[in-house]
Structure formats: C-alpha cells, structure tokens
Design a protein around this motif. Structure first.
Motif, PDB file in Angstrom:
ATOM      1  N   GLN A 230     -56.163 134.328  -2.927  1.00  9.25           N
ATOM      2  CA  GLN A 230     -55.308 134.089  -1.764  1.00  9.25           C
ATOM      3  C   GLN A 230     -54.386 132.907  -2.071  1.00  9.25           C
ATOM      4  O   GLN A 230     -54.805 131.930  -2.664  1.00  9.25           O
ATOM      5  CB  GLN A 230     -56.149 133.761  -0.529  1.00  9.25           C
ATOM      6  N   LEU A 231     -53.132 133.049  -1.623  1.00  6.32           N
ATOM      7  CA  LEU A 231     -52.127 132.025  -1.889  1.00  6.32           C
ATOM      8  C   LEU A 231     -51.563 131.502  -0.577  1.00  6.32           C
ATOM      9  O   LEU A 231     -51.234 132.289   0.319  1.00  6.32           O
ATOM     10  CB  LEU A 231     -50.997 132.605  -2.742  1.00  6.32           C
ATOM     11  N   GLN A 232     -51.428 130.191  -0.496  1.00  6.03           N
ATOM     12  CA  GLN A 232     -50.908 129.546   0.707  1.00  6.03           C
ATOM     13  C   GLN A 232     -49.774 128.624   0.301  1.00  6.03           C
ATOM     14  O   GLN A 232     -49.992 127.595  -0.324  1.00  6.03           O
ATOM     15  CB  GLN A 232     -52.011 128.748   1.401  1.00  6.03           C
ATOM     16  N   ALA A 233     -48.553 129.009   0.688  1.00  2.00           N
ATOM     17  CA  ALA A 233     -47.369 128.212   0.368  1.00  2.00           C
ATOM     18  C   ALA A 233     -47.041 127.265   1.507  1.00  2.00           C
ATOM     19  O   ALA A 233     -47.260 127.586   2.678  1.00  2.00           O
ATOM     20  CB  ALA A 233     -46.185 129.127   0.088  1.00  2.00           C
ATOM     21  N   SER A 234     -46.507 126.120   1.151  1.00  2.00           N
ATOM     22  CA  SER A 234     -46.099 125.129   2.147  1.00  2.00           C
ATOM     23  C   SER A 234     -45.008 124.244   1.574  1.00  2.00           C
ATOM     24  O   SER A 234     -44.710 124.315   0.377  1.00  2.00           O
ATOM     25  CB  SER A 234     -47.298 124.275   2.576  1.00  2.00           C
ATOM     26  N   GLY A 235     -44.431 123.410   2.445  1.00  2.00           N
ATOM     27  CA  GLY A 235     -43.447 122.449   1.978  1.00  2.00           C
ATOM     28  C   GLY A 235     -42.019 122.766   2.346  1.00  2.00           C
ATOM     29  O   GLY A 235     -41.110 121.974   2.080  1.00  2.00           O
ATOM     30  N   GLY A 236     -41.792 123.923   2.938  1.00  2.00           N
ATOM     31  CA  GLY A 236     -40.442 124.257   3.340  1.00  2.00           C
ATOM     32  C   GLY A 236     -39.985 123.424   4.521  1.00  2.00           C
ATOM     33  O   GLY A 236     -40.747 122.667   5.111  1.00  2.00           O
ATOM     34  N   GLY A 237     -38.710 123.582   4.863  1.00  2.00           N
ATOM     35  CA  GLY A 237     -38.166 122.849   5.986  1.00  2.00           C
ATOM     36  C   GLY A 237     -36.668 122.900   6.022  1.00  2.00           C
ATOM     37  O   GLY A 237     -36.045 123.684   5.298  1.00  2.00           O
ATOM     38  N   LEU A 238     -36.100 122.060   6.875  1.00  2.00           N
ATOM     39  CA  LEU A 238     -34.652 121.947   7.024  1.00  2.00           C
ATOM     40  C   LEU A 238     -34.180 120.700   6.291  1.00  2.00           C
ATOM     41  O   LEU A 238     -34.710 119.604   6.516  1.00  2.00           O
ATOM     42  CB  LEU A 238     -34.288 121.865   8.506  1.00  2.00           C
ATOM     43  N   VAL A 239     -33.181 120.866   5.440  1.00  2.00           N
ATOM     44  CA  VAL A 239     -32.675 119.740   4.659  1.00  2.00           C
ATOM     45  C   VAL A 239     -31.165 119.884   4.525  1.00  2.00           C
ATOM     46  O   VAL A 239     -30.635 121.005   4.543  1.00  2.00           O
ATOM     47  CB  VAL A 239     -33.360 119.697   3.276  1.00  2.00           C
ATOM     48  N   GLN A 240     -30.490 118.767   4.402  1.00  2.00           N
ATOM     49  CA  GLN A 240     -29.048 118.801   4.203  1.00  2.00           C
ATOM     50  C   GLN A 240     -28.721 119.138   2.751  1.00  2.00           C
ATOM     51  O   GLN A 240     -29.522 118.876   1.842  1.00  2.00           O
ATOM     52  CB  GLN A 240     -28.431 117.458   4.571  1.00  2.00           C
TER      53      GLN A 240
ATOM     54  N   GLN B  80     -40.271 128.849   4.811  1.00  2.00           N
ATOM     55  CA  GLN B  80     -38.824 128.883   5.063  1.00  2.00           C
ATOM     56  C   GLN B  80     -38.157 127.612   4.547  1.00  2.00           C
ATOM     57  O   GLN B  80     -38.593 126.493   4.861  1.00  2.00           O
ATOM     58  CB  GLN B  80     -38.546 129.020   6.560  1.00  2.00           C
ATOM     59  N   VAL B  81     -37.096 127.789   3.794  1.00  2.00           N
ATOM     60  CA  VAL B  81     -36.247 126.684   3.361  1.00  2.00           C
ATOM     61  C   VAL B  81     -34.856 126.923   3.925  1.00  2.00           C
ATOM     62  O   VAL B  81     -34.266 127.975   3.692  1.00  2.00           O
ATOM     63  CB  VAL B  81     -36.190 126.589   1.826  1.00  2.00           C
ATOM     64  N   THR B  82     -34.362 125.951   4.675  1.00  2.00           N
ATOM     65  CA  THR B  82     -33.030 126.036   5.253  1.00  2.00           C
ATOM     66  C   THR B  82     -32.219 124.827   4.820  1.00  2.00           C
ATOM     67  O   THR B  82     -32.649 123.692   5.038  1.00  2.00           O
ATOM     68  CB  THR B  82     -33.092 126.099   6.786  1.00  2.00           C
ATOM     69  N   VAL B  83     -31.076 125.086   4.208  1.00  2.00           N
ATOM     70  CA  VAL B  83     -30.208 124.017   3.720  1.00  2.00           C
ATOM     71  C   VAL B  83     -28.920 124.053   4.526  1.00  2.00           C
ATOM     72  O   VAL B  83     -28.197 125.048   4.506  1.00  2.00           O
ATOM     73  CB  VAL B  83     -29.915 124.168   2.222  1.00  2.00           C
TER      74      VAL B  83
ATOM     75  N   GLN C  81     -40.286 122.011  -7.421  1.00  2.00           N
ATOM     76  CA  GLN C  81     -39.466 120.873  -7.045  1.00  2.00           C
ATOM     77  C   GLN C  81     -38.022 121.332  -6.982  1.00  2.00           C
ATOM     78  O   GLN C  81     -37.480 121.843  -7.970  1.00  2.00           O
ATOM     79  CB  GLN C  81     -39.608 119.747  -8.070  1.00  2.00           C
ATOM     80  N   MET C  82     -37.402 121.163  -5.833  1.00  2.00           N
ATOM     81  CA  MET C  82     -36.037 121.636  -5.611  1.00  2.00           C
ATOM     82  C   MET C  82     -35.136 120.446  -5.305  1.00  2.00           C
ATOM     83  O   MET C  82     -35.331 119.773  -4.286  1.00  2.00           O
ATOM     84  CB  MET C  82     -36.005 122.640  -4.464  1.00  2.00           C
ATOM     85  N   ASN C  83     -34.201 120.197  -6.183  1.00  2.00           N
ATOM     86  CA  ASN C  83     -33.239 119.105  -6.016  1.00  2.00           C
ATOM     87  C   ASN C  83     -31.828 119.661  -5.865  1.00  2.00           C
ATOM     88  O   ASN C  83     -31.569 120.818  -6.194  1.00  2.00           O
ATOM     89  CB  ASN C  83     -33.309 118.168  -7.227  1.00  2.00           C
ATOM     90  N   SER C  84     -30.943 118.824  -5.389  1.00  2.00           N
ATOM     91  CA  SER C  84     -29.532 119.205  -5.238  1.00  2.00           C
ATOM     92  C   SER C  84     -29.406 120.541  -4.519  1.00  2.00           C
ATOM     93  O   SER C  84     -28.683 121.442  -4.953  1.00  2.00           O
ATOM     94  CB  SER C  84     -28.846 119.281  -6.612  1.00  2.00           C
ATOM     95  N   LEU C  85     -30.095 120.660  -3.427  1.00  2.00           N
ATOM     96  CA  LEU C  85     -30.125 121.924  -2.697  1.00  2.00           C
ATOM     97  C   LEU C  85     -28.757 122.285  -2.143  1.00  2.00           C
ATOM     98  O   LEU C  85     -27.971 121.410  -1.742  1.00  2.00           O
ATOM     99  CB  LEU C  85     -31.157 121.856  -1.577  1.00  2.00           C
ATOM    100  N   LYS C  86     -28.504 123.584  -2.112  1.00  2.00           N
ATOM    101  CA  LYS C  86     -27.239 124.123  -1.630  1.00  2.00           C
ATOM    102  C   LYS C  86     -27.515 125.075  -0.458  1.00  2.00           C
ATOM    103  O   LYS C  86     -28.606 125.647  -0.367  1.00  2.00           O
ATOM    104  CB  LYS C  86     -26.546 124.903  -2.748  1.00  2.00           C
ATOM    105  N   PRO C  87     -26.530 125.293   0.393  1.00  2.00           N
ATOM    106  CA  PRO C  87     -26.743 126.243   1.504  1.00  2.00           C
ATOM    107  C   PRO C  87     -27.181 127.629   1.018  1.00  2.00           C
ATOM    108  O   PRO C  87     -27.973 128.294   1.707  1.00  2.00           O
ATOM    109  CB  PRO C  87     -25.372 126.282   2.182  1.00  2.00           C
ATOM    110  N   GLU C  88     -26.712 128.037  -0.150  1.00  2.00           N
ATOM    111  CA  GLU C  88     -27.092 129.359  -0.664  1.00  2.00           C
ATOM    112  C   GLU C  88     -28.543 129.415  -1.140  1.00  2.00           C
ATOM    113  O   GLU C  88     -29.034 130.496  -1.494  1.00  2.00           O
ATOM    114  CB  GLU C  88     -26.153 129.791  -1.794  1.00  2.00           C
ATOM    115  N   ASP C  89     -29.243 128.292  -1.154  1.00  2.00           N
ATOM    116  CA  ASP C  89     -30.668 128.291  -1.458  1.00  2.00           C
ATOM    117  C   ASP C  89     -31.509 128.631  -0.232  1.00  2.00           C
ATOM    118  O   ASP C  89     -32.735 128.778  -0.344  1.00  2.00           O
ATOM    119  CB  ASP C  89     -31.102 126.917  -1.994  1.00  2.00           C
ATOM    120  N   THR C  90     -30.870 128.742   0.924  1.00  2.00           N
ATOM    121  CA  THR C  90     -31.588 129.079   2.147  1.00  2.00           C
ATOM    122  C   THR C  90     -32.253 130.438   2.032  1.00  2.00           C
ATOM    123  O   THR C  90     -31.600 131.437   1.715  1.00  2.00           O
ATOM    124  CB  THR C  90     -30.630 129.070   3.344  1.00  2.00           C
ATOM    125  N   ALA C  91     -33.562 130.477   2.257  1.00  2.00           N
ATOM    126  CA  ALA C  91     -34.331 131.707   2.107  1.00  2.00           C
ATOM    127  C   ALA C  91     -35.789 131.419   2.463  1.00  2.00           C
ATOM    128  O   ALA C  91     -36.182 130.255   2.626  1.00  2.00           O
ATOM    129  CB  ALA C  91     -34.258 132.232   0.667  1.00  2.00           C
TER     130      ALA C  91
END
Length: 126
Positions: free
Chosen positions: A2-12, A121-124, A81-91
């Motif tokens: 079983q897999l449990q993902a976490s850490g997503g959110g809203l970021v600029q 969910q990751v929203t940029v 690890q996600m750096n320099s996030l862009k709006p197109e990374d939203t997913a």
C-alpha cells in the motif's frame, strides 16, 4: 503493498514542494518506484522513476533540473523534491511501485506498475 502519498499543496510559481510516498505491507526495497501526474483533461504522464536500490533514476524532460526523485529504504519512503515550480506542473501526483528483475532498472510506463497511491494535489499559481 500500500502506498500513501502526501506533501502536495498550493504554491506560487517559483516555489518548492517535497512529496513523500510511504509504503507499507511489503518489502519496499524490492520495488522500483515512480512518480506520475495527471492534470484535468489530460492523460497520466511520467515524472520520475528510481531503481529499488536508488542507484539509478530518471525523470521527464519537462522536469529535468527542477525535480529530483530519491528514496530511503530504511523508512520505506520515496520522495519527489520539486523546485522552480511552474503553473503547468499543476496536477494530481501519484506514486507507484513495480517489481523489476534487474536491480538497477526502473520504468517510465504507467502500465508496468502494479501498485498505486491515492494521489496528492499540487497546484501552482502564477
């Protein structure tokens, strides 16, 4: 397993997030791991993958130089690890596991994976 993902959110745009995926119910170190994402109205796409020992990894062209996959087998966890996030990374980001015979191998194909987490969910914002 079983897999449990976490850490997503809203970021600029330009910001960072670190996703985690904790595995339970199986021998985590036997599995190659992958991260995939799916935006509304689009197909699920490959983001990054890592071999079961962590010795080999790869990522999609769209995230190269910005995202890094890693794993800690002692903690049954894979990270993105996600750096320099862009709006197109939203997913919605999904982690997945697959057993591959060769220890240094990984897969970029979602159909190869046997086990999937529930997604985070990751929203940029721009």
């Amino acid at each position: 397993v079983q897999l449990q993902a976490s850490g997503g959110g809203l970021v600029q745009a330009g910001g960072s997030l670190r996703l985690s995926c904790v595995a339970s119910g199986g021998a985590f170190s036997r599995y190659s791991m992958g991260w995939f994402r799916q935006a509304p109205g689009k197909e699920r796409e490959f983001v990054a993958a890592i071999s079961r020992s962590g010795e080999s990894s790869t990522d999609a062209n769209s995230v190269q130089g910005r995202f890094t996959i890693s794993r800690d087998n002692a903690k049954n966890t894979v990270f993105l690890q996600m750096n320099s996030l862009k709006p197109e990374d939203t997913a919605v980001y999904y982690c997945a596991a697959v057993f591959l015979l060769l220890s240094g191998s990984y897969s970029q194909k979602p159909n190869d994976y046997n086990y999937w987490g529930q997604g985070t969910q990751v929203t940029v914002s721009s």
